[in-house]
Design a protein around this motif. Structure first.
Motif, mmCIF file in Angstrom:
data_model
loop_
_atom_site.group_PDB
_atom_site.id
_atom_site.type_symbol
_atom_site.label_atom_id
_atom_site.label_comp_id
_atom_site.label_asym_id
_atom_site.label_seq_id
_atom_site.Cartn_x
_atom_site.Cartn_y
_atom_site.Cartn_z
ATOM 1 N N ALA A 183 47.797 52.834 36.828
ATOM 2 C CA ALA A 183 46.464 52.555 37.374
ATOM 3 C C ALA A 183 46.616 51.695 38.619
ATOM 4 N N SER A 184 45.585 51.718 39.461
ATOM 5 C CA SER A 184 45.575 50.861 40.637
ATOM 6 C C SER A 184 44.145 50.431 40.936
ATOM 7 N N ASP A 185 44.024 49.417 41.783
ATOM 8 C CA ASP A 185 42.708 48.862 42.109
ATOM 9 C C ASP A 185 42.787 48.266 43.507
ATOM 10 N N LEU A 186 42.038 48.824 44.458
ATOM 11 C CA LEU A 186 42.094 48.401 45.855
ATOM 12 C C LEU A 186 40.735 47.898 46.332
ATOM 13 N N HIS A 187 40.758 46.855 47.178
ATOM 14 C CA HIS A 187 39.510 46.291 47.701
ATOM 15 C C HIS A 187 39.722 45.749 49.108
ATOM 16 N N ALA A 188 38.621 45.514 49.802
ATOM 17 C CA ALA A 188 38.642 44.851 51.106
ATOM 18 C C ALA A 188 37.284 44.212 51.352
ATOM 19 N N ASP A 189 37.274 43.155 52.170
ATOM 20 C CA ASP A 189 36.033 42.495 52.574
ATOM 21 C C ASP A 189 36.212 41.969 53.986
ATOM 22 N N GLY A 190 35.649 42.691 54.951
ATOM 23 C CA GLY A 190 35.846 42.369 56.355
ATOM 24 C C GLY A 190 35.190 41.095 56.830
ATOM 25 N N LYS A 191 34.363 40.482 56.016
ATOM 26 C CA LYS A 191 33.731 39.237 56.466
ATOM 27 C C LYS A 191 34.736 38.098 56.575
ATOM 28 N N HIS A 192 35.921 38.280 55.986
ATOM 29 C CA HIS A 192 36.950 37.236 56.011
ATOM 30 C C HIS A 192 37.974 37.450 57.128
ATOM 31 N N VAL A 193 37.654 38.297 58.085
ATOM 32 C CA VAL A 193 38.589 38.605 59.172
ATOM 33 C C VAL A 193 39.152 37.343 59.818
ATOM 34 N N GLY A 194 38.308 36.369 60.064
ATOM 35 C CA GLY A 194 38.701 35.214 60.847
ATOM 36 C C GLY A 194 39.688 34.271 60.204
ATOM 37 N N ILE A 195 39.884 34.344 58.880
ATOM 38 C CA ILE A 195 40.770 33.362 58.246
ATOM 39 C C ILE A 195 42.245 33.764 58.311
ATOM 40 N N LEU A 196 42.514 35.011 58.666
ATOM 41 C CA LEU A 196 43.901 35.454 58.839
ATOM 42 C C LEU A 196 43.891 36.679 59.746
ATOM 43 N N CYS A 197 44.353 36.504 60.977
ATOM 44 C CA CYS A 197 44.282 37.605 61.930
ATOM 45 C C CYS A 197 45.209 37.361 63.114
ATOM 46 N N VAL A 198 45.399 38.407 63.905
ATOM 47 C CA VAL A 198 46.070 38.316 65.204
ATOM 48 C C VAL A 198 45.037 38.796 66.224
ATOM 49 N N PRO A 199 44.280 37.882 66.816
ATOM 50 C CA PRO A 199 43.106 38.253 67.615
ATOM 51 C C PRO A 199 43.422 38.648 69.059
ATOM 52 N N LYS A 222 42.457 29.807 48.572
ATOM 53 C CA LYS A 222 41.321 29.842 47.649
ATOM 54 C C LYS A 222 40.897 31.268 47.341
ATOM 55 N N LEU A 223 40.843 32.090 48.372
ATOM 56 C CA LEU A 223 40.435 33.479 48.182
ATOM 57 C C LEU A 223 41.496 34.267 47.427
ATOM 58 N N ALA A 224 42.755 34.063 47.781
ATOM 59 C CA ALA A 224 43.843 34.865 47.220
ATOM 60 C C ALA A 224 43.951 34.729 45.717
ATOM 61 N N VAL A 225 43.906 33.512 45.203
ATOM 62 C CA VAL A 225 44.091 33.292 43.770
ATOM 63 C C VAL A 225 43.022 34.010 42.960
ATOM 64 N N GLY A 314 45.436 39.901 55.192
ATOM 65 C CA GLY A 314 44.383 39.860 56.188
ATOM 66 C C GLY A 314 43.525 41.112 56.150
ATOM 67 N N GLY A 315 42.268 40.911 56.441
ATOM 68 C CA GLY A 315 41.339 42.044 56.415
ATOM 69 C C GLY A 315 39.916 41.674 55.995
ATOM 70 N N PHE A 316 39.715 41.028 54.863
ATOM 71 C CA PHE A 316 40.724 40.699 53.857
ATOM 72 C C PHE A 316 40.913 41.895 52.927
ATOM 73 N N THR A 317 42.164 42.200 52.560
ATOM 74 C CA THR A 317 42.461 43.289 51.646
ATOM 75 C C THR A 317 43.155 42.726 50.421
ATOM 76 N N TRP A 318 43.000 43.420 49.306
ATOM 77 C CA TRP A 318 43.740 43.052 48.105
ATOM 78 C C TRP A 318 43.797 44.227 47.156
ATOM 79 N N GLY A 319 44.764 44.186 46.233
ATOM 80 C CA GLY A 319 44.881 45.272 45.277
ATOM 81 C C GLY A 319 46.054 45.069 44.344
#
Length: 325
Positions: A183-199, A222-225, A314-319
């Motif tokens: 099984a797998s589980d993928l997510h993203a939330d672009g509102k967190h772009v600014g906390i980790l990026c190469v702008p 905080k978000l990652a955990v 970054g993205g923020f993405t997680w899965g």
């Protein structure tokens, strides 16, 4: 009969240049930046990292990792019908690093493309390859995470430049009659772009913005955990499993504190967590397959065991991905 996919070979590669914290601290001191082995270890658990030579690209690192995984699977490059490279540091704007790697492997014709989900990239790429194998679009896939993050570090910022390194990890994923990827589980939330990026980006032959990594470490922690626990639990639920079924947790190797917190939330002792962050730092999309290969080749991870892979970036993405080896 339902079609599944299984990992049949793993491989990895780290560039020869290894910098301990003391080595890096000495280099940074010449730039007027102060840090120390104690400061880095206390906050991150990192003791060393590898940096690629200036002319070495992500596809260069991916090649020996892919060849090692193919050898472990008992396959030749010509047997592969899908190549996916997870990277945030591609060789070029285009074509994809996967296409460049395909040529370096001496093959042609199979599908090849990149996945960009930063430190979650390998989990994303593995999930895509699994889906393509399940539907019959592919039978034998190379899935690789490869990064040269040293190219995008701001060496005047000691809070970020001490964290990252270069490297590549790879797996061969093959069609199977028995379940491998459960099984797998993928997510993203672009509102967190600014906390980790190469702008920064390229426009009209010039770099616009700042093409160096920027991170709000506390916000990322905080978000990652939280999201790593959620993704792991969701994946277990999809597979009809519990934490007790996990033989090994293989998290993204970013920070030992994040890894310890995630393990606690999943009620797993640290002796069930593969930890390599101390030796290669945060290698972004390469970190999970690097850790997986280290566990397999070190004799800790054995056939038949159940593994939980999870990443956040970054993205923020997680899965997360749950699999039987």
């Amino acid at each position: 009969m339902r079609r599944y996919s299984r990992i049949t070979g793993t491989g990895s590669y780290l560039p020869p240049r290894r910098l301990t914290n003391a080595d890096l601290a000495a280099e940074l001191a010449t730039r007027g930046v102060e840090t120390s082995d104690e400061w880095i270890v206390e906050r991150t658990g990192i003791r060393a990292r590898h940096f690629a030579a200036p002319d070495v690209t992500s596809s260069d690192l991916a090649l020996p990792a892919a060849q090692s995984a193919l050898q472990a699977a008992g396959l030749d490059a010509k047997d592969i019908d899908l190549i996916i490279v997870a990277t945030s540091t591609p060789d070029m704007v285009f074509p994809s690093t996967a296409c460049i790697l395909q040529h370096k492997l001496g093959v042609a014709g199979c599908a090849a493309f990149d996945v960009q989900a930063v430190c979650s990239g390998f989990v994303y790429a593995l999930t895509v390859a699994d889906a393509m194998i399940q539907t019959g679009a592919a039978s034998k896939a190379l899935v690789i995470g490869s990064e040269v993050f040293s190219r995008i570090l701001d060496f005047s910022d000691r809070t970020t430049c001490v964290l990252f390194g270069d490297g590549a990890g790879a797996v061969v994923l093959e069609a199977s009659e028995t379940p491998g990827i459960l099984a797998s589980d993928l997510h993203a939330d672009g509102k967190h772009v600014g906390i980790l990026c190469v702008p920064g980006h390229v426009s009209g032959g010039e770099v616009l913005g700042l093409p160096l990594l920027k991170m709000d470490g506390q916000a990322v922690f905080k978000l990652a955990v939280g999201v790593l626990e959620e993704a792991a639990r969701a994946t277990l639920a999809k597979a009809g499993k519990t934490e007790a079924d996990i033989d090994w947790l293989i998290p993204h190797q970013a920070n030992i504190r994040i890894m310890q917190s995630t393990a606690r939330k999943l009620k797993l002792p640290m002796d069930k967590v593969i930890v390599t962050v101390d030796q290669h730092g945060n290698t972004s999309a390469a970190s999970i397959p690097l850790a997986l290969d280290a566990g397999v080749r070190g004799g800790r991870i054995l056939p038949g065991q159940t593994l939980m892979l999870e990443g956040v970036g970054g993205g923020f993405t997680w899965g997360a991905v749950l699999l039987n080896l």
